[in-house]
Each structure stands twice: as C-alpha cells, then as structure tokens.
Scaffold this active site. Structure first.
Site, PDB file in Angstrom:
ATOM      1  N   ASN A   1       2.290  20.636 -20.323  1.00  0.00           N
ATOM      2  CA  ASN A   1       1.974  19.735 -21.595  1.00  0.00           C
ATOM      3  C   ASN A   1       1.761  20.496 -23.287  1.00  0.00           C
ATOM      4  O   ASN A   1       1.495  19.541 -24.227  1.00  0.00           O
ATOM      5  CB  ASN A   1       0.390  19.058 -21.999  1.00  0.00           C
TER       6      ASN A   1
ATOM      7  N   GLU B   1      -3.408  17.623 -11.630  1.00  0.00           N
ATOM      8  CA  GLU B   1      -3.710  18.804 -12.743  1.00  0.00           C
ATOM      9  C   GLU B   1      -4.392  18.881 -13.069  1.00  0.00           C
ATOM     10  O   GLU B   1      -5.587  18.753 -14.222  1.00  0.00           O
ATOM     11  CB  GLU B   1      -3.007  17.787 -14.009  1.00  0.00           C
TER      12      GLU B   1
ATOM     13  N   HIS C   1       9.998  11.051 -27.594  1.00  0.00           N
ATOM     14  CA  HIS C   1       9.199  11.319 -27.692  1.00  0.00           C
ATOM     15  C   HIS C   1       9.843  13.268 -27.394  1.00  0.00           C
ATOM     16  O   HIS C   1       8.799  13.825 -27.802  1.00  0.00           O
ATOM     17  CB  HIS C   1       8.654  11.267 -25.828  1.00  0.00           C
TER      18      HIS C   1
ATOM     19  N   HIS D   1       2.199  18.789 -26.420  1.00  0.00           N
ATOM     20  CA  HIS D   1       2.154  17.895 -26.334  1.00  0.00           C
ATOM     21  C   HIS D   1       0.839  17.009 -26.941  1.00  0.00           C
ATOM     22  O   HIS D   1       1.214  15.759 -27.593  1.00  0.00           O
ATOM     23  CB  HIS D   1       2.356  17.137 -24.983  1.00  0.00           C
TER      24      HIS D   1
ATOM     25  N   ARG E   1      -1.100  22.615 -13.742  1.00  0.00           N
ATOM     26  CA  ARG E   1      -0.113  21.904 -14.562  1.00  0.00           C
ATOM     27  C   ARG E   1      -0.195  21.953 -15.732  1.00  0.00           C
ATOM     28  O   ARG E   1       0.688  20.950 -15.823  1.00  0.00           O
ATOM     29  CB  ARG E   1      -0.617  19.842 -13.532  1.00  0.00           C
TER      30      ARG E   1
ATOM     31  N   GLU F   1      12.338  18.965 -23.855  1.00  0.00           N
ATOM     32  CA  GLU F   1      11.710  19.308 -22.639  1.00  0.00           C
ATOM     33  C   GLU F   1      11.956  20.632 -22.014  1.00  0.00           C
ATOM     34  O   GLU F   1      11.436  21.399 -21.200  1.00  0.00           O
ATOM     35  CB  GLU F   1      11.702  18.845 -22.092  1.00  0.00           C
TER      36      GLU F   1
ATOM     37  N   HIS G   1       2.014  13.819 -29.106  1.00  0.00           N
ATOM     38  CA  HIS G   1       0.913  12.188 -29.016  1.00  0.00           C
ATOM     39  C   HIS G   1       0.329  11.859 -29.464  1.00  0.00           C
ATOM     40  O   HIS G   1       0.757  10.656 -30.727  1.00  0.00           O
ATOM     41  CB  HIS G   1      -0.182  12.288 -27.801  1.00  0.00           C
TER      42      HIS G   1
ATOM     43  N   LYS H   1       8.914  23.553 -13.035  1.00  0.00           N
ATOM     44  CA  LYS H   1       8.171  21.780 -12.784  1.00  0.00           C
ATOM     45  C   LYS H   1       7.884  22.063 -11.701  1.00  0.00           C
ATOM     46  O   LYS H   1       6.603  21.282 -11.480  1.00  0.00           O
ATOM     47  CB  LYS H   1       8.883  20.361 -13.280  1.00  0.00           C
TER      48      LYS H   1
ATOM     49  N   LYS I   1       4.140  11.506 -11.178  1.00  0.00           N
ATOM     50  CA  LYS I   1       3.247  10.930 -11.681  1.00  0.00           C
ATOM     51  C   LYS I   1       3.646   9.558 -12.218  1.00  0.00           C
ATOM     52  O   LYS I   1       5.035  10.289 -12.858  1.00  0.00           O
ATOM     53  CB  LYS I   1       3.162  11.607 -13.487  1.00  0.00           C
TER      54      LYS I   1
ATOM     55  N   ARG J   1       0.821  -1.347   0.104  1.00  0.00           N
ATOM     56  CA  ARG J   1       0.268   0.414   0.139  1.00  0.00           C
ATOM     57  C   ARG J   1       0.757   1.264  -0.091  1.00  0.00           C
ATOM     58  O   ARG J   1       0.217   2.483   0.294  1.00  0.00           O
ATOM     59  CB  ARG J   1      -0.523   0.312   0.978  1.00  0.00           C
TER      60      ARG J   1
END
Ligand code: GLY
Length: 370
Positions: A246, A238, A267, A249, A242, A186, A253, A228, A144, A122
């Site tokens: 992106n 987010e 990426h 992005h 946040r 990035e 994507h 960041k 994340k 947990r």
C-alpha cells in the site's frame, strides 16, 4: 521470453504465467485444471470486443468449450447488482463445484469474478486472465476479491486465491497510453518499496516498457509479480508485511475520494502521486535523504506521468479535508492512520507513528504549488 512466477501458499499455491501470446495458448494451461472440458468466462464489453474470440480459439484448440458473460466496463460494475447478475448467470450456466470460472479483464472484472467464484456453491476455482497492466502486476495476484459498497471501495469481499494467472503481455498493446501509465504507477511502487535495483532498471528502461518493447514489458511484469508473490506468501491476509503493497495508497485513497473516483484521477495515477508524497513525508521526517523524493518525482515526470497535485485537473479540498478523507480509509486500525514510509528507495516500512502535523505540512506545501 515466457516467465513463470510461483505463488507459494501451501495447498493454495499457483503459477503466474507471463509472456506474449498466452491467450491463444490458454487451453494448454487451463486444461489440467478441468474436471470436464468447459469453462464460464466473465469479462467486460470492451475486453470482449478485443480479446474474447482469441481466448475462445485458444480454449477450443485444447477441446475446451466456453460460455461468456460480458458486463459493462467501468468501476460501477463492481457493485451488488452486477455481482448478483454474474452469480445468477454462473448458476444458470450450471457451473458446478469442480468447474472453473475464468476472469478475462482488468481489476474490476478480476475482483468481481474472483468474489463470485469465492461464494458460488461455497467456492469454486477460478483463473485470472488480466488484460490491463495494473491487473497483471497487482490485482490478479494475491487473492483479494470483492466489490464496492455505497460506503466505500472494496468493502465487501473475500480472500480467494486463483488457481492460475495468465498475464498475456501482448494484450497490453490495446491499452490507452493513459491507462498503461496508470498501471506503471504500481510497477514503480514495487521498486520503491523493496528493490532499489529494480527502480534503477526502471529509470533506464521505463521508456522501453512504455513504448511496447516486449522483453522490457515481460521483465517489468515479472519482477513486479515476483515481489508481490513473495510478500503474499509471507502474509496472505495482511496481518503485517502485505501492507507494504500500500505504499502511496493512503494519499492515493484520499485523492481518489476527493476527485469522486472519477476520470480526473485513475487509481495508478493516484498511487504514483501518493508514492512521491510518501517519499516527501519520509524525507521531512528525516528517514530518507532529500534526494530520494526528487529522484522519484524525476522518474515519474520523465515517464510523462502525473507526479504532483498540480497535475490533477480541477479543484482539490484543503490539507485538513484530505487528512480527514485518509481517516476513512479501510486500512485505518483503531483510528490510527497507517502509513508506508521509506528509509530510502527500496526500503519501505509500515508505521502508525506519523505526526498529523507533518502530513498536513506536506499536503499544504503540495497544494500551494498546485
Ligand atoms: N493491492 C494490494 C494487495 O493486494 O494487497
């Protein structure tokens, strides 16, 4: 030359240490976190060959024992079978609730190990030791974690903040130039989204960052992580701001999906091209000046990076098909595409109010020159 960035999240706050030769001193930072002098390290086979012994020496010097599991390198590892193997291994190694898991690797290992730590008993604490530029400036910070599903990337996961991030800028020397420049996509993103002065600095010093100047690398990583950290502290899960991270992005994507998440487009390369397209779209919508997209593209070009759709090898689908692929992005809210646009360099904002025709025309023109 060493810098510390604090990620301010109340009782889940932590530091990101940035500088050269941190691996060999890792024990000094990790020791205060440990209930007993033992850690379990998840890594990949490539990184293990390059850096695992340096980490072992750095931990042993502080009296810490280490066991390690090296998974295959590559995106395919971010999947249920490897995740299961990692979790079962951590249990077999008798990692307890008060122990610490260490992620040594790029974004794939950091995301998978962080998710394993999130669910093991947990939730146990974990330390990120990112070994790629992309992981140092993005994926290792902010909590994340997760793996990919057959239906899409990063669809299974949890927010689980690390207890410490050690970004050793010396290890970046073992990256290929292509991977390094992909991570630099990035870095550029941070200047474009929120700090025009940082973008000015990158225009002047990007070549030094790329050629291995350590002070320049430490500054580029530190400023990126600081930005960041500020955004994550404002909006950890987010709900709003946040999403600024992106920038580029939504286009990226779609391009990654169109190229089958293959070697045709890394990426960070997609992020760089996506940022150029986001500025082009912003300019066409009258939000920023026409010079801004030209300036973005000029910097990417000067760095030897992929800048336009023409730089992606092989065929691409048409504009309509690319927009459809954007619609499958997990950041779609109530079926509305969400874009990060900009009122100028360093002035990005989130909007769902983008006419589809404008997106189609930017993509059609970009494809016509490809
Ligand atoms: N990589 C985007 C984020 O961490 O929110």
């Amino acid at each position: 030359m060493h810098q510390t960035v604090h990620v301010d999240l109340g009782d889940r706050s932590y530091d990101v240490e940035i500088g050269p030769d941190l691996l060999t001193r890792a024990g000094g930072w990790i020791s205060p976190l440990l209930a007993r002098p033992k850690v379990a390290v998840l890594t990949d086979e490539n990184v293990a060959g390059l850096h695992l012994e340096a980490l072992r020496a750095g931990l042993n010097a502080a009296g810490i024992e280490m066991t390690a599991l090296a998974l295959p390198a590559g995106e395919a590892t971010k999947s249920w079978p490897h995740f299961e193997r990692a979790v079962e291994w951590l249990l077999a190694e008798k990692v307890e609730r008060r122990d610490v898991v260490v992620a040594l690797g790029g974004g794939v290992i950091g995301d998978l190990a962080g998710f394993a730590a999130a669910v093991l008993r947990r939730g146990v604490r974990f330390v990120q030791i990112p070994t790629s530029l992309l992981a140092q400036v993005d994926s290792s910070v902010g909590g994340k974690t997760g793996i990919n599903a057959p239906l899409g990337k990063n669809l299974i996961g949890a927010f689980h903040q690390p207890s410490l991030v050690l970004a050793d800028t010396s290890v970046l020397g073992t990256m290929t130039q292509r991977d390094f420049l992909s991570g630099y996509g990035e870095v550029v993103k941070y200047g474009l989204l929120g700090d025009a002065k940082f973008f000015d600095w990158l225009e002047a010093h990007g070549p030094s960052v790329s050629s291995g100047d350590m002070a320049a690398r430490v500054h580029a990583v530190t400023r990126s992580v600081q930005m960041k950290a500020d955004i994550v502290a404002r909006d950890e899960t987010e709900q709003g701001d946040r999403a600024l991270l992106n920038l580029g992005h939504t286009f990226c994507h779609a391009l990654e999906a169109a190229t089958g998440y293959s070697d045709r487009l890394l990426h960070g390369e997609g992020v760089a091209i996506g940022c150029a397209l986001a500025f082009e779209l912003s300019s066409r919508l009258g939000l920023c000046s026409q010079e801004d997209p030209s300036r973005v593209r000029a910097h990417l070009r000067a760095m030897g990076m992929k800048t336009d759709l023409a730089d992606i090898p092989g065929e691409l689908p048409g504009a309509e098909a690319l927009v459809d692929l954007m619609g499958q992005d997990k950041k779609v809210v109530d079926g509305q595409l969400r874009f990060i646009l900009a009122r100028g360099i360093g002035e990005a904002f989130v909007t769902s109010d983008v006419p589809k025709d404008a997106v189609l025309s930017v993509l059609s023109d970009a494809l016509a020159t490809a």
